[in-house]
Write a protein that holds these residues in place. Structure first.
Motif, PDB file in Angstrom:
ATOM      1  N   LEU A  79       0.859  -1.244   0.371  1.00 42.87           N
ATOM      2  CA  LEU A  79      -0.099   0.357  -0.268  1.00 42.87           C
ATOM      3  C   LEU A  79       1.143   1.286  -0.260  1.00 42.87           C
ATOM      4  N   VAL A  80       0.694   2.263  -0.535  1.00 43.22           N
ATOM      5  CA  VAL A  80       0.889   3.847  -0.844  1.00 43.22           C
ATOM      6  C   VAL A  80      -0.226   4.729   0.311  1.00 43.22           C
ATOM      7  N   VAL A  81       0.250   5.050   1.104  1.00 39.97           N
ATOM      8  CA  VAL A  81      -0.155   6.292   2.477  1.00 39.97           C
ATOM      9  C   VAL A  81       0.106   7.602   2.415  1.00 39.97           C
ATOM     10  N   SER A  82      -0.770   7.996   1.112  1.00 43.31           N
ATOM     11  CA  SER A  82      -0.492   9.302   0.658  1.00 43.31           C
ATOM     12  C   SER A  82      -1.350  10.643   1.560  1.00 43.31           C
ATOM     13  N   ALA A  83      -0.842  11.153   2.489  1.00 47.25           N
ATOM     14  CA  ALA A  83      -1.691  12.783   3.342  1.00 47.25           C
ATOM     15  C   ALA A  83      -1.058  13.966   2.467  1.00 47.25           C
ATOM     16  N   TYR A  84      -3.079  14.776   2.563  1.00 45.75           N
ATOM     17  CA  TYR A  84      -2.299  15.774   2.106  1.00 45.75           C
ATOM     18  C   TYR A  84      -3.232  16.920   2.713  1.00 45.75           C
ATOM     19  N   LEU A  85      -2.882  17.999   2.829  1.00 48.26           N
ATOM     20  CA  LEU A  85      -3.839  19.276   3.637  1.00 48.26           C
ATOM     21  C   LEU A  85      -5.034  19.072   2.917  1.00 48.26           C
ATOM     22  N   GLY A  86      -5.511  19.759   3.817  1.00 47.86           N
ATOM     23  CA  GLY A  86      -7.249  19.625   3.644  1.00 47.86           C
ATOM     24  C   GLY A  86      -7.929  20.866   3.981  1.00 47.86           C
ATOM     25  N   HIS A  87      -7.239  21.572   5.028  1.00 49.50           N
ATOM     26  CA  HIS A  87      -7.238  22.562   5.921  1.00 49.50           C
ATOM     27  C   HIS A  87      -6.198  23.414   7.098  1.00 49.50           C
ATOM     28  N   LEU A  88      -6.290  24.027   7.121  1.00 47.99           N
ATOM     29  CA  LEU A  88      -5.611  24.610   8.103  1.00 47.99           C
ATOM     30  C   LEU A  88      -6.175  25.837   9.227  1.00 47.99           C
ATOM     31  N   GLY A  89      -6.212  25.829   9.924  1.00 47.60           N
ATOM     32  CA  GLY A  89      -7.144  27.172  10.515  1.00 47.60           C
ATOM     33  C   GLY A  89      -6.415  27.117  11.777  1.00 47.60           C
ATOM     34  N   THR A  90      -7.883  28.187  12.362  1.00 45.68           N
ATOM     35  CA  THR A  90      -6.437  28.907  13.423  1.00 45.68           C
ATOM     36  C   THR A  90      -6.232  28.315  14.419  1.00 45.68           C
ATOM     37  N   THR A  91      -6.730  27.082  15.013  1.00 41.96           N
ATOM     38  CA  THR A  91      -5.568  26.186  15.632  1.00 41.96           C
ATOM     39  C   THR A  91      -6.375  24.886  15.539  1.00 41.96           C
ATOM     40  N   LEU A  93      -6.240  22.076  11.850  1.00 40.92           N
ATOM     41  CA  LEU A  93      -5.992  21.556  10.746  1.00 40.92           C
ATOM     42  C   LEU A  93      -6.762  20.034  10.560  1.00 40.92           C
ATOM     43  N   VAL A  94      -6.530  19.575   9.318  1.00 38.12           N
ATOM     44  CA  VAL A  94      -6.882  18.423   8.677  1.00 38.12           C
ATOM     45  C   VAL A  94      -6.392  17.817   7.289  1.00 38.12           C
ATOM     46  N   PHE A  95      -5.756  16.620   7.652  1.00 36.95           N
ATOM     47  CA  PHE A  95      -4.992  15.577   6.845  1.00 36.95           C
ATOM     48  C   PHE A  95      -6.074  15.156   6.305  1.00 36.95           C
ATOM     49  N   ASP A  96      -6.020  14.588   4.956  1.00 38.75           N
ATOM     50  CA  ASP A  96      -7.034  14.044   3.929  1.00 38.75           C
ATOM     51  C   ASP A  96      -5.351  12.907   3.323  1.00 38.75           C
ATOM     52  N   TYR A  97      -6.337  11.117   3.600  1.00 37.11           N
ATOM     53  CA  TYR A  97      -5.008   9.892   3.181  1.00 37.11           C
ATOM     54  C   TYR A  97      -6.051   9.640   2.398  1.00 37.11           C
ATOM     55  N   GLU A  98      -5.160   9.022   1.432  1.00 36.18           N
ATOM     56  CA  GLU A  98      -5.294   8.268   0.509  1.00 36.18           C
ATOM     57  C   GLU A  98      -4.381   6.845   0.672  1.00 36.18           C
ATOM     58  N   ILE A  99      -5.390   5.883   0.806  1.00 38.83           N
ATOM     59  CA  ILE A  99      -4.118   4.538   0.954  1.00 38.83           C
ATOM     60  C   ILE A  99      -4.703   4.198  -0.316  1.00 38.83           C
ATOM     61  N   ARG A 100      -3.903   3.782  -0.627  1.00 39.46           N
ATOM     62  CA  ARG A 100      -3.851   2.682  -2.665  1.00 39.46           C
ATOM     63  C   ARG A 100      -3.296   1.826  -2.918  1.00 39.46           C
ATOM     64  N   ARG A 101      -3.629   0.909  -3.491  1.00 40.89           N
ATOM     65  CA  ARG A 101      -2.574  -0.884  -4.154  1.00 40.89           C
ATOM     66  C   ARG A 101      -2.733  -0.832  -5.273  1.00 40.89           C
ATOM     67  N   ASP A 102      -1.406  -0.450  -5.919  1.00 39.82           N
ATOM     68  CA  ASP A 102      -1.151  -1.055  -7.558  1.00 39.82           C
ATOM     69  C   ASP A 102      -1.831   0.745  -7.939  1.00 39.82           C
ATOM     70  N   GLY A 103      -1.997   1.887  -7.668  1.00 37.65           N
ATOM     71  CA  GLY A 103      -2.934   2.712  -7.557  1.00 37.65           C
ATOM     72  C   GLY A 103      -4.091   2.640  -6.993  1.00 37.65           C
ATOM     73  N   GLN A 104      -4.556   2.202  -7.175  1.00 41.74           N
ATOM     74  CA  GLN A 104      -6.413   2.174  -7.282  1.00 41.74           C
ATOM     75  C   GLN A 104      -6.766   2.464  -5.557  1.00 41.74           C
ATOM     76  N   LEU A 105      -7.612   3.004  -5.511  1.00 39.61           N
ATOM     77  CA  LEU A 105      -7.272   4.710  -4.217  1.00 39.61           C
ATOM     78  C   LEU A 105      -8.734   2.965  -3.341  1.00 39.61           C
ATOM     79  N   THR A 106      -7.702   2.582  -1.718  1.00 40.99           N
ATOM     80  CA  THR A 106      -9.056   1.982  -1.507  1.00 40.99           C
ATOM     81  C   THR A 106      -9.314   2.109  -0.154  1.00 40.99           C
ATOM     82  N   THR A 107      -9.014   3.418   0.321  1.00 41.93           N
ATOM     83  CA  THR A 107      -9.428   3.849   1.542  1.00 41.93           C
ATOM     84  C   THR A 107      -8.743   5.404   1.663  1.00 41.93           C
ATOM     85  N   GLU A 108     -10.191   6.290   2.415  1.00 44.05           N
ATOM     86  CA  GLU A 108     -10.463   7.996   2.189  1.00 44.05           C
ATOM     87  C   GLU A 108     -10.245   8.248   4.442  1.00 44.05           C
TER      88      GLU A 108
END
Length: 142
Positions: A79-91, A93-108
């Protein structure tokens, strides 16, 4: 409006046997472990290490997590777990993680963290130097 985002980090994971349930699928709680592991990779990428992040006078605590399972993951899947910054607030933050297997999205996974003072665990706004490390990873309109 379409936005373009780039991963802060991409972390490879090989599913271990003990992470699977009786159906041979990764047990649901382990997906959060993968996200947690990736969050430390984010700190490493942006600050050098978790210790250096703590040296900014901050820590983070999880306020909420939401998962969406699209495809099952199984023993020995690469698997590959990618971390994205979804939001940055005053106190927070939100991370969006995507888990992929062979390029296919398995989990958000979407996790909201709150910046806290490590001594009191009370919410606290991050200093400008911390905001500056995260800002380049906010989604940009294209």
């Amino acid at each position: 409006m379409v936005t373009e985002r780039r991963a802060i980090t991409e972390m490879p994971v090989r599913v271990r046997y003990h992470e699977c349930d009786a159906q041979g699928v990764v047990f649901n709680a382990h997906y959060l472990s993968y996200a947690d592991m990736a969050s430390f990779e984010v700190e490493k990428a942006l600050f050098g290490s978790h210790r250096e992040f703590l040296a900014t006078g901050l820590d983070v605590v999880v306020a909420e997590s939401n998962l969406r399972y699209r495809l099952p993951c199984r023993f020995e899947d690469e698997l590959v777990v990618s971390a994205y910054l979804g939001h940055l607030g005053t106190t927070s933050l939100v991370f969006d993680y995507e888990i992929r297997r062979d390029g296919q999205l398995t989990t958000e996974i979407r996790t909201r963290y709150v910046f806290v003072d490590p001594a009191t665990l009370r919410p606290t706004p991050p200093p400008g130097e911390v905001i500056a490390r995260y800002t380049p990873f906010l989604a940009q309109p294209v």
